[in-house]
Scaffold this motif. Structure first.
Motif, PDB file in Angstrom:
ATOM      1  N   ASN A  12       3.753  -8.876   4.918  1.00 50.81           N
ATOM      2  CA  ASN A  12       2.727  -7.982   5.454  1.00 50.81           C
ATOM      3  C   ASN A  12       3.193  -6.604   5.906  1.00 50.81           C
ATOM      4  OD1 ASN A  12       0.148  -8.767   5.112  1.00 50.81           O
ATOM      5  ND2 ASN A  12      -0.084  -9.760   7.098  1.00 50.81           N
ATOM      6  N   GLY A  14       4.191  -4.290   3.909  1.00 49.37           N
ATOM      7  CA  GLY A  14       3.759  -3.300   2.918  1.00 49.37           C
ATOM      8  C   GLY A  14       4.671  -3.160   1.709  1.00 49.37           C
ATOM      9  N   LYS A  15       5.489  -4.178   1.447  1.00 46.79           N
ATOM     10  CA  LYS A  15       6.423  -4.114   0.307  1.00 46.79           C
ATOM     11  C   LYS A  15       5.692  -3.950  -1.026  1.00 46.79           C
ATOM     12  CE  LYS A  15       8.183  -8.130   1.199  1.00 46.79           C
ATOM     13  NZ  LYS A  15       7.354  -8.402   2.403  1.00 46.79           N
ATOM     14  N   SER A  16       4.639  -4.747  -1.227  1.00 45.76           N
ATOM     15  CA  SER A  16       3.944  -4.706  -2.520  1.00 45.76           C
ATOM     16  C   SER A  16       3.180  -3.402  -2.697  1.00 45.76           C
ATOM     17  CB  SER A  16       2.997  -5.901  -2.655  1.00 45.76           C
ATOM     18  OG  SER A  16       3.735  -7.100  -2.635  1.00 45.76           O
ATOM     19  N   THR A  17       2.625  -2.886  -1.607  1.00 47.64           N
ATOM     20  CA  THR A  17       1.943  -1.587  -1.663  1.00 47.64           C
ATOM     21  C   THR A  17       2.934  -0.513  -2.086  1.00 47.64           C
ATOM     22  OG1 THR A  17       0.542  -2.342   0.153  1.00 47.64           O
ATOM     23  CG2 THR A  17       0.476  -0.001  -0.355  1.00 47.64           C
ATOM     24  N   LYS A 126       3.639   2.188   7.471  1.00 51.69           N
ATOM     25  CA  LYS A 126       2.367   2.280   8.200  1.00 51.69           C
ATOM     26  C   LYS A 126       2.384   3.377   9.258  1.00 51.69           C
ATOM     27  CE  LYS A 126       1.486  -2.576   7.193  1.00 51.69           C
ATOM     28  NZ  LYS A 126       0.860  -3.854   7.595  1.00 51.69           N
ATOM     29  N   SER A 151       4.329   6.038   4.805  1.00 53.96           N
ATOM     30  CA  SER A 151       3.090   5.305   4.626  1.00 53.96           C
ATOM     31  C   SER A 151       2.941   4.984   3.147  1.00 53.96           C
ATOM     32  CB  SER A 151       1.891   6.107   5.114  1.00 53.96           C
ATOM     33  OG  SER A 151       0.702   5.415   4.760  1.00 53.96           O
ATOM     34  N   ALA A 152       3.112   3.703   2.838  1.00 53.87           N
ATOM     35  CA  ALA A 152       2.966   3.271   1.443  1.00 53.87           C
ATOM     36  C   ALA A 152       1.534   3.481   0.989  1.00 53.87           C
ATOM     37  CB  ALA A 152       3.352   1.800   1.310  1.00 53.87           C
TER      38      ALA A 152
HETATM   39  P1  GDP Z   1       3.844  -7.273   1.791  1.00 53.37           P
HETATM   40  O1  GDP Z   1       3.459  -8.635   2.243  1.00 53.37           O
HETATM   41  O2  GDP Z   1       5.077  -6.810   2.507  1.00 53.37           O
HETATM   42  O3  GDP Z   1       3.970  -7.149   0.316  1.00 53.37           O
HETATM   43  O4  GDP Z   1       2.682  -6.266   2.278  1.00 53.37           O
HETATM   44  P2  GDP Z   1       1.437  -5.682   1.450  1.00 53.37           P
HETATM   45  O5  GDP Z   1       1.875  -4.572   0.553  1.00 53.37           O
HETATM   46  O6  GDP Z   1       0.705  -6.807   0.829  1.00 53.37           O
HETATM   47  O7  GDP Z   1       0.588  -5.011   2.627  1.00 53.37           O
HETATM   48  C1  GDP Z   1       0.132  -5.756   3.744  1.00 53.37           C
HETATM   49  C2  GDP Z   1      -1.029  -5.034   4.400  1.00 53.37           C
HETATM   50  O8  GDP Z   1      -0.602  -3.807   4.972  1.00 53.37           O
HETATM   51  C3  GDP Z   1      -2.149  -4.675   3.419  1.00 53.37           C
HETATM   52  O9  GDP Z   1      -3.369  -4.909   4.060  1.00 53.37           O
HETATM   53  C4  GDP Z   1      -1.921  -3.207   3.156  1.00 53.37           C
HETATM   54  O10 GDP Z   1      -3.108  -2.540   2.815  1.00 53.37           O
HETATM   55  C5  GDP Z   1      -1.402  -2.735   4.503  1.00 53.37           C
HETATM   56  N1  GDP Z   1      -0.576  -1.519   4.368  1.00 53.37           N
HETATM   57  C6  GDP Z   1       0.424  -1.324   3.484  1.00 53.37           C
HETATM   58  N2  GDP Z   1       0.949  -0.090   3.618  1.00 53.37           N
HETATM   59  C7  GDP Z   1       0.262   0.512   4.615  1.00 53.37           C
HETATM   60  C8  GDP Z   1       0.349   1.817   5.230  1.00 53.37           C
HETATM   61  O11 GDP Z   1       1.142   2.679   4.866  1.00 53.37           O
HETATM   62  N3  GDP Z   1      -0.517   2.066   6.260  1.00 53.37           N
HETATM   63  C9  GDP Z   1      -1.421   1.146   6.674  1.00 53.37           C
HETATM   64  N4  GDP Z   1      -2.207   1.498   7.688  1.00 53.37           N
HETATM   65  N5  GDP Z   1      -1.531  -0.075   6.126  1.00 53.37           N
HETATM   66  C10 GDP Z   1      -0.708  -0.394   5.099  1.00 53.37           C
END
Ligand code: GDP
Ligand code: MG
Length: 169
Positions: A12, A14-17, A126, A151-152
């Protein structure tokens, strides 16, 4: 075989983003690699004249959303994932969540990453703009890793990420 850069961090953050964002910009394609676990997604990145495979340690995010309280087994599995990704990587992008703040899991993961002895860039994700960057990154300096607020989702500081990654691959 291209150098490998692994995205590592707890669910969560933001790795995948970040993975999708960095890949989109470099017009690259994700692909399967023979003989590697399907829990990791690979995408070929081009940043200027530098080419490498970016690896997302995926597959865990949906589960974590359903289970906010991480079970021990789940934590073990995350660490197994991260360990394998770190082992095969040439360099590491370690991602943490600036909104959530520093957690014990981040501290453990940082320890893993540091012990690998590989080049590492920590991204405090984030941080959706310059305004709160200093405040949101402050506590992460204790991990002793080179860090960058990003911010991804909104693209803040991603050009800097590309510059730094190009230099350490
Ligand atoms: P992962 O589990 O590490 O791969 O995380 P995800 O990429 O799935 O992101 C988890 C959550 O964080 C999602 O709801 C994204 O939309 C949110 N998120 C990712 N990057 C950002 C960011 O730069 N800013 C904000 N506010 N939310 C983010
Ligand atoms: Mg993910």
């Amino acid at each position: 075989m291209l150098p490998i850069v692994a995205l590592v961090g707890r669910p969560n953050v933001g790795k995948s983003t970040l993975f999708n964002r960095l890949l989109r910009k470099s017009r690259s394609i994700t692909h399967d690699m023979p003989g590697v676990t399907r829990d990791r997604i690979y995408g070929e990145c081009r940043m200027g004249d530098v080419r490498f495979d970016l690896v997302d340690t995926g597959g865990m995010c949906l589960e974590s959303e359903a289970t906010p309280e991480l079970s021990k087994d789940f934590e073990d599995e995350i660490f197994e994932q991260a360990r394998e990704a770190i082992e095969e990587a040439h360099a590491i992008i370690f991602v943490v969540d600036g909104k959530e703040g520093l957690t014990p899991l981040d501290e453990q993961a940082a320890e893993y990453v540091r012990r690998s002895g590989k080049p590492v860039l920590m991204l405090v994700n984030k941080v959706d703009g310059d305004e709160f960057a200093a405040e949101m990154t402050a506590e992460f300096h204790s991990l002793g890793l080179e860090l960058l607020p990003v911010s991804a989702a909104h693209g803040y500081n991603l050009p800097d990420v590309r510059d730094r990654v190009r230099r350490f691959v």
